[in-house]
Write an enzyme that holds these catalytic residues in place. Sequence first.
Site, short mmCIF file in Angstrom:
data_model
loop_
_atom_site.label_atom_id
_atom_site.label_comp_id
_atom_site.label_asym_id
_atom_site.label_seq_id
_atom_site.Cartn_x
_atom_site.Cartn_y
_atom_site.Cartn_z
N LYS A 91 0.81 -1.23 0.00
CA LYS A 91 0.00 0.00 0.00
C LYS A 91 0.84 1.27 0.00
CE LYS A 91 -4.44 -1.52 1.76
NZ LYS A 91 -4.30 -2.99 1.94
N GLU A 113 -9.87 7.45 3.70
CA GLU A 113 -10.81 6.65 4.48
C GLU A 113 -10.16 5.28 4.63
OE1 GLU A 113 -10.93 4.26 1.46
OE2 GLU A 113 -11.36 6.33 0.98
N SER A 375 1.64 -9.83 -1.07
CA SER A 375 1.35 -8.40 -0.93
C SER A 375 1.65 -7.82 0.45
CB SER A 375 -0.11 -8.13 -1.29
OG SER A 375 -0.97 -8.98 -0.53
C1 PLP Z 1 -5.11 -3.97 1.42
C2 PLP Z 1 -4.42 -5.23 1.11
C3 PLP Z 1 -4.81 -6.05 0.03
C4 PLP Z 1 -6.02 -5.78 -0.82
O1 PLP Z 1 -5.94 -4.62 -1.59
P1 PLP Z 1 -5.68 -4.66 -3.16
O2 PLP Z 1 -6.01 -3.28 -3.58
O3 PLP Z 1 -6.59 -5.69 -3.75
O4 PLP Z 1 -4.26 -5.00 -3.37
C5 PLP Z 1 -4.06 -7.18 -0.25
N1 PLP Z 1 -3.01 -7.52 0.51
C6 PLP Z 1 -2.60 -6.77 1.56
C7 PLP Z 1 -1.44 -7.22 2.36
C8 PLP Z 1 -3.30 -5.61 1.89
O5 PLP Z 1 -2.90 -4.88 2.95
#
Ligand code: PLP
Length: 391
Positions: A91, A113, A375
């Site tokens: 993020k 938000e 992610s």
């Molecule tokens: C917020 C988040 C997501 C989901 O958001 P996307 O916009 O779909 O990437 C996925 N993995 C993690 C670790 C997150 O913090």
Amino acid sequence: MRPENAPDHAGRFGEFGGRFVPEALMRALDELERAWEKARADASFGHELDALLDTVVGRPTPLYEAKRFSERAGARVLLKREDLAHTGAHKINNTLGQVLLAARMGKKRVIAETGAGQHGVATATAAAYFGLPCVVYMGATDVGRQHLNVVRMELLGAQVVPVEAGSATLKDAINEALRDWVANVEDTHYVIGSVVGPHPYPEIVAALQTVIGNEARAQCHELTGGLPDEVVACVGGGSNAAGLFRGFYRDESVALVGVEAAGEGLNGRHGASITKGTPGVLHGARSLVLQDDEGLIAHAHSISAGLDYPGVGPEHAWLAATGRARYESATDEEALEAFRILGETEGILPALEPAHALAYVLRGKTEGTVLVGLSGRGDKDVATVASALDG
Ligand SMILES: *Cc1c(COP(=O)(O)O)cnc(C)c1O
């Protein structure tokens, strides 16, 4: 398909995307679009952003060969380690880029938000770096549920405003943030956290996350001498997946697979907007949405906070429609199992969101080399996993 997979001038990805907002926001979105086009064409913006990604985020993040996990999956599994980015997830790539853009636009204040708090923390982090005041709207219910992230944001100097209206969750926080933006549009930038919302947000966020895919593609070449056969990422709003996929759009031999939250199962509560949704307008854009016959938005569910969103970015709705990407889903239970297996085989606790992508890979249907977007890290989910395993 345009090679870059970029939207057209009106921000449409095929029949999806666009701008469905009150007149009062049109000017702000036009201004943002112009500023973004100008920044993109300006090499100094690119250099400044690259320097920030390098020193603040810690890029490039590694591409990691998961040897013991690969044995379990029956394929060669490579992990793109966004869990090692500053603040522990992808993020920050987006929030830092957007706050840099806001600073260039002369904005004096940023707002956001947040549902579970992760986007709020990432925005507060970027705002602190630039010394800009930051207000984060959060549903009062979520403030209660996500106490630690509230404390984190406050320690980063942000003001967290609990929203009591409606169900006091994410959608109410979005309404409140939009109200603030309309009232303060001269000096305020609204940082959206995924590839959702009205044009130009889906394009800005995807472009800022494309660093993931570009790095991964080059690293895969270096490590294996070629491209992966499959690229897999979890899909909530879809930003980490879009960023990873964009590195491979032109490589026709590479299969792209997004994994949504099947929650308690696709016939129960879930967050699988592509698999089970229908076209509709949510948060200012047309996409695939979980809704009933009257267009009432359904309550999404996933064990992972980042995947329980009743919509998805228009780019994914379009990739699904064109067939360039395929969308699968994994249940809460499968994600928990994958969480445990990655910990035991590699010494890595993944966030529950990418654990959905790992769960898909563990089905053993993939062959050859599979590149998975990891992610985020799982520290934030340890309590959730512990109580789920107890229950
Ligand atoms: C917020 C988040 C997501 C989901 O958001 P996307 O916009 O779909 O990437 C996925 N993995 C993690 C670790 C997150 O913090």
